[in-house]
Every structure is written in C-alpha cells, then in structure tokens.
Scaffold this active site. Structure first.
Site, mmCIF file in Angstrom:
data_model
loop_
_atom_site.group_PDB
_atom_site.id
_atom_site.type_symbol
_atom_site.label_atom_id
_atom_site.label_comp_id
_atom_site.label_asym_id
_atom_site.label_seq_id
_atom_site.Cartn_x
_atom_site.Cartn_y
_atom_site.Cartn_z
ATOM 1 N N SER A 19 -1.724 -41.714 25.084
ATOM 2 C CA SER A 19 -0.437 -41.432 25.738
ATOM 3 C C SER A 19 -0.586 -40.402 26.855
ATOM 4 C CB SER A 19 0.559 -40.923 24.693
ATOM 5 O OG SER A 19 0.744 -41.903 23.703
ATOM 6 N N CYS A 47 -1.117 -43.683 19.314
ATOM 7 C CA CYS A 47 0.287 -44.069 19.150
ATOM 8 C C CYS A 47 0.464 -45.576 19.244
ATOM 9 C CB CYS A 47 1.141 -43.368 20.206
ATOM 10 S SG CYS A 47 2.854 -43.897 20.180
ATOM 11 N N CYS A 52 2.190 -44.674 15.893
ATOM 12 C CA CYS A 52 3.660 -44.826 15.952
ATOM 13 C C CYS A 52 4.134 -46.273 16.037
ATOM 14 C CB CYS A 52 4.215 -44.099 17.175
ATOM 15 S SG CYS A 52 3.343 -42.606 17.642
ATOM 16 N N LYS A 55 3.093 -48.659 13.091
ATOM 17 C CA LYS A 55 3.786 -48.083 11.915
ATOM 18 C C LYS A 55 5.250 -48.480 11.902
ATOM 19 C CE LYS A 55 6.092 -44.760 12.423
ATOM 20 N NZ LYS A 55 5.640 -43.386 12.591
ATOM 21 N N TYR A 103 -1.169 -51.678 28.837
ATOM 22 C CA TYR A 103 -1.667 -50.362 29.257
ATOM 23 C C TYR A 103 -2.847 -50.515 30.218
ATOM 24 C CZ TYR A 103 1.198 -47.217 26.500
ATOM 25 O OH TYR A 103 2.246 -46.485 26.023
ATOM 26 N N TYR A 183 4.121 -36.336 7.475
ATOM 27 C CA TYR A 183 4.687 -37.489 8.182
ATOM 28 C C TYR A 183 4.090 -38.809 7.695
ATOM 29 C CZ TYR A 183 6.695 -34.695 12.052
ATOM 30 O OH TYR A 183 7.423 -33.844 12.824
ATOM 31 N N GLU A 187 5.876 -41.709 5.403
ATOM 32 C CA GLU A 187 6.211 -42.978 6.056
ATOM 33 C C GLU A 187 5.541 -44.145 5.329
ATOM 34 O OE1 GLU A 187 5.247 -42.186 10.186
ATOM 35 O OE2 GLU A 187 7.226 -41.289 10.530
ATOM 36 N N ARG A 204 -1.306 -31.141 -2.401
ATOM 37 C CA ARG A 204 -1.939 -29.904 -2.882
ATOM 38 C C ARG A 204 -0.896 -28.834 -3.171
ATOM 39 N NH1 ARG A 204 -4.149 -27.093 2.746
ATOM 40 N NH2 ARG A 204 -2.140 -27.206 3.794
ATOM 41 N N ARG A 210 6.829 -30.147 4.910
ATOM 42 C CA ARG A 210 6.986 -28.736 5.271
ATOM 43 C C ARG A 210 7.378 -28.642 6.751
ATOM 44 N NH1 ARG A 210 4.636 -24.922 2.432
ATOM 45 N NH2 ARG A 210 3.028 -26.244 1.551
ATOM 46 N N ASP A 310 -2.655 -33.930 21.780
ATOM 47 C CA ASP A 310 -3.005 -33.454 20.433
ATOM 48 C C ASP A 310 -4.269 -32.605 20.396
ATOM 49 O OD1 ASP A 310 -0.821 -34.837 19.548
ATOM 50 O OD2 ASP A 310 -1.923 -36.197 18.222
ATOM 51 N N HIS A 443 34.689 -44.436 15.416
ATOM 52 C CA HIS A 443 34.950 -44.864 14.049
ATOM 53 C C HIS A 443 34.909 -46.375 13.926
ATOM 54 C CE1 HIS A 443 36.560 -44.419 10.036
ATOM 55 N NE2 HIS A 443 37.442 -45.374 10.307
ATOM 56 N N GLU A 448 29.714 -40.429 13.506
ATOM 57 C CA GLU A 448 30.955 -39.670 13.681
ATOM 58 C C GLU A 448 30.980 -38.420 12.806
ATOM 59 O OE1 GLU A 448 34.676 -41.502 12.310
ATOM 60 O OE2 GLU A 448 33.518 -42.801 10.994
HETATM 61 P P1 NDP Z 1 1.103 -33.443 8.319
HETATM 62 O O1 NDP Z 1 0.685 -32.201 8.960
HETATM 63 O O2 NDP Z 1 2.464 -34.001 8.601
HETATM 64 O O3 NDP Z 1 1.012 -33.276 6.739
HETATM 65 C C1 NDP Z 1 -0.197 -32.942 6.135
HETATM 66 C C2 NDP Z 1 -0.038 -32.973 4.629
HETATM 67 O O4 NDP Z 1 -1.307 -32.838 4.039
HETATM 68 C C3 NDP Z 1 0.850 -31.875 4.089
HETATM 69 O O5 NDP Z 1 1.573 -32.392 3.015
HETATM 70 C C4 NDP Z 1 -0.153 -30.814 3.663
HETATM 71 O O6 NDP Z 1 0.248 -30.099 2.509
HETATM 72 C C5 NDP Z 1 -1.366 -31.648 3.277
HETATM 73 N N1 NDP Z 1 -2.625 -30.997 3.591
HETATM 74 C C6 NDP Z 1 -2.931 -30.308 4.701
HETATM 75 N N2 NDP Z 1 -4.200 -29.865 4.639
HETATM 76 C C7 NDP Z 1 -4.706 -30.286 3.469
HETATM 77 C C8 NDP Z 1 -5.964 -30.137 2.837
HETATM 78 N N3 NDP Z 1 -6.949 -29.454 3.397
HETATM 79 N N4 NDP Z 1 -6.122 -30.680 1.616
HETATM 80 C C9 NDP Z 1 -5.125 -31.360 1.028
HETATM 81 N N5 NDP Z 1 -3.930 -31.533 1.588
HETATM 82 C C10 NDP Z 1 -3.712 -31.007 2.794
HETATM 83 O O7 NDP Z 1 -0.037 -34.513 8.675
HETATM 84 P P2 NDP Z 1 -0.084 -36.099 8.776
HETATM 85 O O8 NDP Z 1 -1.497 -36.453 8.542
HETATM 86 O O9 NDP Z 1 0.965 -36.739 7.956
HETATM 87 O O10 NDP Z 1 0.299 -36.358 10.288
HETATM 88 C C11 NDP Z 1 -0.475 -35.744 11.326
HETATM 89 C C12 NDP Z 1 0.379 -35.488 12.525
HETATM 90 O O11 NDP Z 1 0.702 -36.701 13.161
HETATM 91 C C13 NDP Z 1 1.708 -34.837 12.199
HETATM 92 O O12 NDP Z 1 1.625 -33.440 12.207
HETATM 93 C C14 NDP Z 1 2.619 -35.343 13.276
HETATM 94 O O13 NDP Z 1 2.627 -34.426 14.317
HETATM 95 C C15 NDP Z 1 1.987 -36.634 13.719
HETATM 96 N N6 NDP Z 1 2.790 -37.768 13.243
HETATM 97 C C16 NDP Z 1 4.081 -37.876 13.659
HETATM 98 C C17 NDP Z 1 4.878 -38.905 13.224
HETATM 99 C C18 NDP Z 1 6.285 -38.980 13.687
HETATM 100 O O14 NDP Z 1 6.630 -38.312 14.668
HETATM 101 N N7 NDP Z 1 7.171 -39.723 13.015
HETATM 102 C C19 NDP Z 1 4.374 -39.938 12.315
HETATM 103 C C20 NDP Z 1 3.005 -39.713 11.906
HETATM 104 C C21 NDP Z 1 2.261 -38.669 12.361
HETATM 105 P P3 NDP Z 1 1.152 -28.776 2.501
HETATM 106 O O15 NDP Z 1 1.477 -28.426 3.914
HETATM 107 O O16 NDP Z 1 2.350 -29.127 1.682
HETATM 108 O O17 NDP Z 1 0.308 -27.756 1.832
#
Ligand code: NDP
Length: 454
Positions: A19, A47, A52, A55, A103, A183, A187, A204, A210, A310, A443, A448
């Site tokens: 992107s 993406c 994206c 997905k 693209y 995310y 999803e 974990r 979060r 990224d 409505h 709304e």
């Molecule tokens: P996220 O950062 O959203 O979530 C990572 C998850 O993995 C959290 O639950 C975290 O746990 C856990 N985690 C992190 N590090 C570790 C580790 N070392 N060991 C075990 N568990 C771990 O990452 P994703 O992989 O889901 O997505 C990556 C990125 O891609 C996102 O940050 C987002 O920016 C982008 N994305 C966006 C989407 C959208 O806009 N709809 C869709 C998909 C991806 P905790 O924090 O609870 O400790």
C-alpha cells in the site's frame, strides 16, 4: 520537481510494492521522478494479497451462515444449504489475482519500473537485486517492506500457520486454535466460528483487543462466547505436537488440558519486516520494537533513505501507510509539504459482530482530560428483533466535559465500521455533543443512536 540525476539510474527506488510503496511510487512518478520498485512476493502487498481484502471477503462469506440461520424468521425456507471451502478459497484467490493485475497496471501506466525480485540496500544510493544480481543506483531509496507475522518461540511452531497461509488452506479445519486475541485472532475466530469450525482463542494475557474501549471488548467477549467460541486466557503456548494422522495437540502453560486441533493459527502481532535489508550498510539502527526510526518526513538516519508504513511501526494500518507514501512523494518530489495527521484515526475489527472506534477510549480520555462525560446506547439491532438472538449493540460517546467536544466514538454492532467512518468526520472536525444532538435522526437505522444519546 526533482530533475533526474544523471549519475543515478533512478530518482527513487522503492523496496516493497504494498500500500505505502505503490502509492509513493506512482505519486513520485506523477511529479516527474524516474521511479523503480522491487517486490519479492506479489505486487499489492499484504493488505491486497493476504490481508484486509481477502479477509473481508471471508467475513462476507461467513456472514451468510448467520443470514441463512435467521432467514426462516423472515419467512424464507432454505433447503440444502451447504458450504464449500475450496469454492470460496478459489473465488477469493481469483479476486486477489485481479487486484494484483490492477496494481501492476497502475505501476505501468505511471511509468514505474518494477522488478519481481528481492532488493537489498548496498549503500546510501544503491540496491542489489538478489536473483538477478543487478545493482541499481538511485538518488533516494524508500523502504516500504511492511511487517511480518511474529511467531513467539515454542516447540512445534512449524506445525502452525499464520495469516500468510490461512487463505490457502486445503480444507476448512473442523477444530481451530488461534493464538493471540488481537485483530487477526478475533477476525478469524469469527470467520471460522461462522463457517462451522470449533474455535478456541488462546491468549497469553486475560484480555482481547487491548487498546479498544473496555465496554466494547466485554460485549464482544460475551457475544462470541454465546456464539460458541471458547477462550483460554493467561495461557501462553507451551508446545504443539503433531500426530501421525496430521492432527495437532496444543499444550498450554496454564496447567489445563491440552487442546486438539486440525489447524493452529498464530496471530500474535506483526513485526517490522527488516531482516536482510542491508540496513547496516547505511548505518540505520532499529528502534526498540524492531522498527526503522524516521522523522516527520519519513527520513531515516541516512539522509537519502526514507521509510513509510508498517516497517516504521507508527500505526499499522493500510490507510496510514498510503498517507505516509503520499506525503513522502509529495514532499520529496512535488515540493508540496503535507504532514500526516495521526489524530482521530478510525479503526475497526471485522469480528462478528464488528466493532469500530475513533479517538480515545473512556479510560484514555479520563487520564488525559480529567473532566469527561460519556453517553451510551445499549440497543437491540432491529434485524435481530424476530429471532431469539439476544445480541445487543452498544455505542459510546466520550465527550470533553469542559468544551462539549466529542473526543471519541466506540461502537459494536452490525455495520459498525460503515457507520463509524462517517461519524469519524465529526470527531476529526471537532464537533460537539450539541452538534450531534442538533442532527435529526435517520429513522429507522442503527446509526440514529449516535444522535439520540442523552
Ligand atoms: P495485535 O497486535 O492486534 O494482537 C496481538 C495479540 O497477540 C494480542 O492479543 C497480544 O496479547 C498477543 N501477543 C503479543 N505478543 C505475544 C507474544 N510474544 N506471545 C504471545 N502472545 C502475544 O496483532 P495481530 O497479529 O492480530 O495484527 C497485527 C496488526 O495488523 C495489528 O496491530 C493491526 O494493526 C493490523 N491489522 C489490522 C486489521 C484491521 O484494521 N481490521 C486487521 C488485521 C490486522 P496481549 O496484548 O493481550 O498481551
């Protein structure tokens, strides 16, 4: 406009045609720069090729299950409905091919040269293509290599898949374990659950998603549990064993029972994709999260080398990478300085139901503003009225008590991302709660609720 520098092959060499890289390439070329881009996988990037876009198609596909289940409430008799994973998978792959071609055409029509090869930096103004061995020089280099799935270390990780592989599965796994609760985890938990798989989400920590408002997270947790998704919290992976029949057994560090699965999807975050890029050749040191540090113009510590998207780990979202690519190209080649605003960025999770938000959560606003008012709406979406389904939508406005300005909007419920995109304009524009109140409701709609919270 920057004139082509005769001592270099190109004005700009971009590494990564995702992107951010594609946007930067074509805008720079439009400003008259000579541009080339290298892509080691497929033009379009994460993406478009394995993120994206495919997905979202899987989300649409899986939502038919819900619609079919509730069609009878609306008088429909549907017989013989069945789902075929290879049909869906191949349809999605064809659309990805179409986008990949589109693209590529965009690059061609903007006279951007492209190399399907891996590029590594060999100096402040040079890269080497790995397969061809060719060295190319450029006045500027832009790194737009994105991020890569992070696999935490545990035994048997090689038996697991990431979001890179999930789109190409041979069969729909009957039992899926998903590591992480961010995310991608939420999803795909929704997709597999709706398509009929047994889904266990393992994190974990004791949290999902979060960073989103706690009320949305709790609502999603309750609804997805009611839909049949199982959660195991505070349970880091210990190891994954593979049996002779191909099935997997996931052992967790929570002392609980292991979980049997046909597929294990690891979605524990994505780290900046910098391995083997040659950053040491130009003295670029990575930041604490493995990111390439850049200034507001995207410039790295090496003045001729820039980075967007990224790989800089500012906000890992496609529209941000696109804006950063655009701002870089306009600034460097168009003499049009435009800084990217990181304020009030809307985001969504395409879980089922989806959630969407813009601005600070209630907790964040209380910490930063002190005097904060919240307004909430907890409602039953009209579509659910006939059915026994008790799922309710929930919207929250976070308002600055001193100025009445709407700081944040947080929504969970059908179509929340579609509604929030429009509502985010009001937040970005700094509108007040009184402006929301003054807006006449449309409505009957779910949206709304946004103007009816008192
Ligand atoms: P996220 O950062 O959203 O979530 C990572 C998850 O993995 C959290 O639950 C975290 O746990 C856990 N985690 C992190 N590090 C570790 C580790 N070392 N060991 C075990 N568990 C771990 O990452 P994703 O992989 O889901 O997505 C990556 C990125 O891609 C996102 O940050 C987002 O920016 C982008 N994305 C966006 C989407 C959208 O806009 N709809 C869709 C998909 C991806 P905790 O924090 O609870 O400790």
């Amino acid at each position: 406009m920057t004139m082509a520098q005769p001592q270099f092959d190109y004005d700009l060499f971009v590494i990564g045609a995702g992107s951010g890289g594609v946007r930067a390439s074509r805008i720079a070329a439009g400003h008259g720069a000579s541009v080339a881009v290298a892509e080691e996988f497929r033009i379009g990037g994460t993406c478009v090729i394995r993120g994206c876009v495919p997905k979202k198609l899987l989300v649409y596909a899986s939502q038919f299950a819900d619609d079919l289940a509730h069609a009878a409430d609306y008088g429909w008799t549907i017989q013989g409905a069945r789902f075929d994973w290879p049909t869906l998978r191949d349809a999605v792959a064809r659309d990805v091919d179409r986008l990949n071609a589109a693209y590529t055409r965009t690059l061609d029509s903007n006279k951007v040269a492209h190399f399907l090869d891996r590029a590594e930096i060999t100096g402040p103004n040079s890269v080497r293509l790995k397969q061809s061995g060719q060295t190319i020089t450029a006045k500027n280099i832009l790194i737009a290599t994105g991020a890569w799935p992070m696999m935490p270390p545990f035994a048997g990780a090689e038996h697991c898949i990431t979001s890179n592989e999930v789109f190409g599965l041979d069969t729909l796994p009957q039992r899926v374990v998903i590591a992480g609760a961010g995310y991608i985890a939420m999803e795909f938990a929704g997709i597999f659950n709706a398509l009929g798989s047994t889904v266990t989400v393992v994190n974990r920590s004791d949290a999902i998603l979060r960073g989103y408002d706690i009320d949305l997270r709790e609502r999603l947790l309750a609804i997805t549990r009611a839909r049949g998704i199982t959660y195991r919290f505070n349970a880091p992976f210990d190891r994954v064993d593979k049996h002779s029949d191909g099935s997997l057994r996931v052992h967790l560090q929570d002392g609980g029972e292991p979980i049997d699965a046909d597929a294990v999807l690891v979605a524990t975050g994505r780290t900046p994709n910098t391995a083997g890029l040659g950053l040491d050749q130009v003295g670029i040191a990575l930041g604490a999260r493995g990111e390439i540090p850049v200034d507001a113009d995207g410039r790295t510590s090496c003045p001729s080398v820039f980075a967007v998207g990224d790989v800089t780990d500012r906000v890992q979202l496609t529209p941000i990478a696109i804006r950063e690519g655009q701002a870089f190209a306009d600034g460097q080649f168009g003499k049009k300085h435009s800084a990217v605003s990181y304020d009030a960025i809307p985001s969504a999770v395409f879980s089922q139901p989806p959630l969407a938000a813009v601005g600070p959560t209630e907790a964040e606003a209380r910490a930063s503003h002190g005097d904060v008012k919240t307004y909430t709406s907890d409602f039953r979406p009209m579509k659910n009225i006939f059915s026994q389904r008790i799922e309710r939508g929930f919207y929250k406005l976070v308002v600055d008590g001193a100025t009445d300005r709407v700081l944040g909007i947080h929504m969970i419920g059908p179509d929340a991302p579609e509604i929030l995109q429009a509502a985010a304009i009001a937040v970005k524009a700094g509108l007040t709660k009184a402006d929301f109140d003054a807006t006449v409701a449309l409505h009957p709609s779910m949206a709304e609720e946004l103007v009816l919270m008192r």
